[in-house]
Design an enzyme around this catalytic site. Structure first.
Site, mmCIF file in Angstrom:
data_model
loop_
_atom_site.group_PDB
_atom_site.id
_atom_site.type_symbol
_atom_site.label_atom_id
_atom_site.label_comp_id
_atom_site.label_asym_id
_atom_site.label_seq_id
_atom_site.Cartn_x
_atom_site.Cartn_y
_atom_site.Cartn_z
ATOM 1 N N ASP A 230 14.883 32.479 43.264
ATOM 2 C CA ASP A 230 15.588 31.423 44.006
ATOM 3 C C ASP A 230 14.814 30.102 43.875
ATOM 4 O OD1 ASP A 230 17.251 30.100 45.714
ATOM 5 O OD2 ASP A 230 16.710 31.242 47.504
ATOM 6 N N LYS B 276 15.847 27.138 42.854
ATOM 7 C CA LYS B 276 16.638 25.933 43.176
ATOM 8 C C LYS B 276 16.184 24.740 42.339
ATOM 9 C CE LYS B 276 18.065 27.329 47.793
ATOM 10 N NZ LYS B 276 17.100 28.361 48.191
ATOM 11 N N ASP C 263 15.421 19.151 38.947
ATOM 12 C CA ASP C 263 14.785 18.002 38.294
ATOM 13 C C ASP C 263 15.587 17.607 37.058
ATOM 14 O OD1 ASP C 263 12.731 16.125 37.503
ATOM 15 O OD2 ASP C 263 11.403 17.295 38.809
HETATM 16 O O1 6AU Z 1 17.800 35.656 55.864
HETATM 17 P P1 6AU Z 1 16.742 34.583 55.854
HETATM 18 O O2 6AU Z 1 17.063 33.389 56.687
HETATM 19 O O3 6AU Z 1 15.391 35.136 56.197
HETATM 20 O O4 6AU Z 1 16.597 34.116 54.331
HETATM 21 C C1 6AU Z 1 17.616 33.460 53.636
HETATM 22 C C2 6AU Z 1 17.251 33.272 52.172
HETATM 23 C C3 6AU Z 1 16.027 32.383 51.942
HETATM 24 C C4 6AU Z 1 16.616 31.039 51.585
HETATM 25 O O5 6AU Z 1 15.781 30.337 50.677
HETATM 26 C C5 6AU Z 1 17.932 31.410 50.913
HETATM 27 O O6 6AU Z 1 18.335 32.656 51.493
HETATM 28 N N1 6AU Z 1 19.020 30.431 51.133
HETATM 29 C C6 6AU Z 1 19.750 29.924 50.047
HETATM 30 C C7 6AU Z 1 19.730 30.453 48.703
HETATM 31 C C8 6AU Z 1 19.800 31.867 48.451
HETATM 32 O O7 6AU Z 1 19.820 29.759 47.754
HETATM 33 C C9 6AU Z 1 20.641 28.879 50.248
HETATM 34 C C10 6AU Z 1 20.952 28.481 51.557
HETATM 35 O O8 6AU Z 1 21.833 27.651 51.774
HETATM 36 N N2 6AU Z 1 20.320 29.087 52.595
HETATM 37 C C11 6AU Z 1 19.363 30.052 52.421
HETATM 38 O O9 6AU Z 1 18.858 30.544 53.428
HETATM 39 O O10 6AU Z 1 15.330 32.919 50.839
#
Ligand code: 6AU
Length: 476
Positions: free
Chosen positions: A307, A309, A312
């Protein structure tokens, strides 16, 4: 002839008299010639006929239960829907064909709430594609559509296509019936009737026509069907894994200790379809971490997903993706990318060295409260995704933004059974809600599992809840 038939016959004759139905040689939208043509737009000039039409529609909608609102397919059916709304007292919403470029930018006008059940009102159905366009915009607002009342079924395959997309069509009249009434009333002769019958027989839905029909709503298709529609090979593989292991759970292994990640991966491996890392948060990262992780992924049949993201310029992303200590392109089949800097990033990932089996999840929305992402950014992200069909595996988003591309996967993070928020702006929904209402295919769960007293039991529970919601979604 029953009173009902008398009523329908009289109505058919009225439509003929006001030239809402015409006979001759007409060219259809798709360029075919048709001996019969319907133009219900004229009906607004005949309020008495409009009244009859709305009575007929109200008659057939009596059997449809649990309607909260109704919506006409623009434009011809808008006044018809208004008449039905006035007669039934059911509130109406209105779909715009184009979002305004000022003000609210809403596609659906009127008062509604997520989960409302909407009845579609339409004049004539040929392929059903206009109804599906309206349903798509309503679904994007969380409004559910299962039934459509229409005046006329042209009997050319629309009912089948709608059914495939989870919409039941209830028609006042079929083309065959209206023609029969007009013959009986001597408005047309039997020669014309035969011509129409021949035309119908020749323009029935064939596989070729069906394939040209609007693609099926992804929310109604199984993952195995969708694996065949995926253009990106990792998306196809992920669909197959999801189907074989009966899991849509992606574990966000957001731990900072390499051994703990490997142990967790080994334990929850049987219950997940993908394991998502933030490789740069691991404090004791070493290249020795990657081989055992790849081995666990192979044994338990899940996909590795970094992940990162990327956001750049292309050249920097090329390095970030394939160089440095992490060499992401050598082990992660999937990565996340921000659409912020446009095509350069996707070109960089496409052309970089590393394992050629790769896929990208583009971020169109986020679960973070107060995010700066706007509707137009989200829309442009979807457009960008459509320009790289063989690279894009799916979209990271919180709502069912795309329904007509069943080969793409919706990945939704922010999933937790108990909490609604964390203390840093993360917003959560329950597993059931993200699948049933928000359109998630793959759900990302991090702390719901990593911070549970028993992470393995938690992973099993999330997997079960998510799979149940998916099974229910494709069944109805
Ligand atoms: O269930 P959590 O909150 O402990 O973790 C959520 C995971 C984290 C975030 O970096 C990722 O999902 N995430 C992402 C992704 C997957 O791209 C996008 C987003 O909008 N919100 C989010 O939480 O690893």
């Amino acid at each position: 002839m029953s009173a009902e038939h008398q009523k329908l016959k009289a109505f058919a004759v009225e439509l003929f008299q006001i030239k809402a139905v015409k006979f001759g040689e007409f060219k259809t939208k798709v360029g075919l010639m048709t001996p019969v043509y319907f133009d219900l737009r004229v009906i607004v000039s005949y309020p008495e006929i409009m009244k009859t039409l709305s009575h007929l529609l109200v008659d057939i909608l009596k059997d449809i239960k649990n309607i909260d609102i109704l919506c006409g397919v623009p434009y011809t059916a808008l006044p018809i829907a208004t008449a039905v709304s006035l007669e039934t007292g059911l509130p109406m919403v209105m779909r715009r064909k184009e979002a305004k470029d000022y003000g609210t930018k809403k596609l659906i006008e009127g008062v509604f709430k997520e989960g409302d059940k909407c009845l579609i009102v339409e004049d004539v159905v040929t392929s059903g594609s206009s109804i599906l366009e309206t349903v798509r915009d309503l679904l994007n607002e969380g409004i559910k559509c299962k039934d459509a009342v229409v005046l006329l079924n042209r009997e050319q395959g629309g009912a089948k296509i709608l059914e495939k997309n989870g919409i039941r069509m209830h028609a006042v009249l079929s083309l065959t019936e209206i023609i029969q009434y007009l013959v009986e009333a001597k408005c047309i002769d039997s020669e014309m009737q035969q011509k129409v019958q021949k035309y119908l027989a020749e323009t029935q839905v064939t596989d070729a026509v069906l394939n040209k029909a609007p693609p099926a709503n992804r929310l109604k298709l199984s993952f195995i069907e969708r694996s065949k529609l995926a253009k990106n090979p990792v998306a196809a593989k992920l669909f197959e894994i999801m189907s074989a292991k009966q899991t849509t759970l992606c574990l966000a292994a957001d731990l900072t200790d390499a051994t703990k990640i490997l142990n967790l991966a080994e334990q929850v491996g049987p219950y997940i379809c993908a394991l998502k890392t933030h490789i740069d948060i691991i404090e004791d990262f070493h290249s020795n971490f990657i081989e055992p992780l790849k081995d666990i992924a192979k044994r338990h049949n899940f996909v590795l997903f970094e992940d990162r993201k990327f956001a750049d310029i292309g050249k920097t992303v090329e390095f970030q993706y394939s160089k440095g200590i992490y060499q992401i392109s050598s082990w992660a089949s999937l990565v996340t990318v921000h659409s912020l800097t446009g095509k350069g990033v996707l070109d960089a990932i496409k052309g970089a060295t590393g394992n050629p089996e790769r896929g990208v999840f583009l971020l169109a929305e986020t679960s973070a409260a107060g995010s700066l992402i706007t509707d137009s950014y989200t829309k442009s992200t979807l457009k960008l995704a459509s320009e790289y069909p063989d690279l894009i595996s799916g979209i990271v988003c919180q709502n069912p933004l795309f329904l007509d591309n069943p080969g793409l996967i919706q990945l939704t993070p922010g999933v937790k059974i108990e909490s609604k928020v964390d203390n840093l702006g993360q917003q959560y929904n329950t597993p059931d809600l993200v699948v049933a209402e928000k359109g998630a295919d793959v759900a990302v769960v991090g702390r719901g599992i990593t911070e549970a007293c028993d992470p393995v039991a938690a992973a099993q529970l999330y997997r079960e809840m998510l799979w149940k919601a998916y099974s229910k979604r494709i069944a109805v």
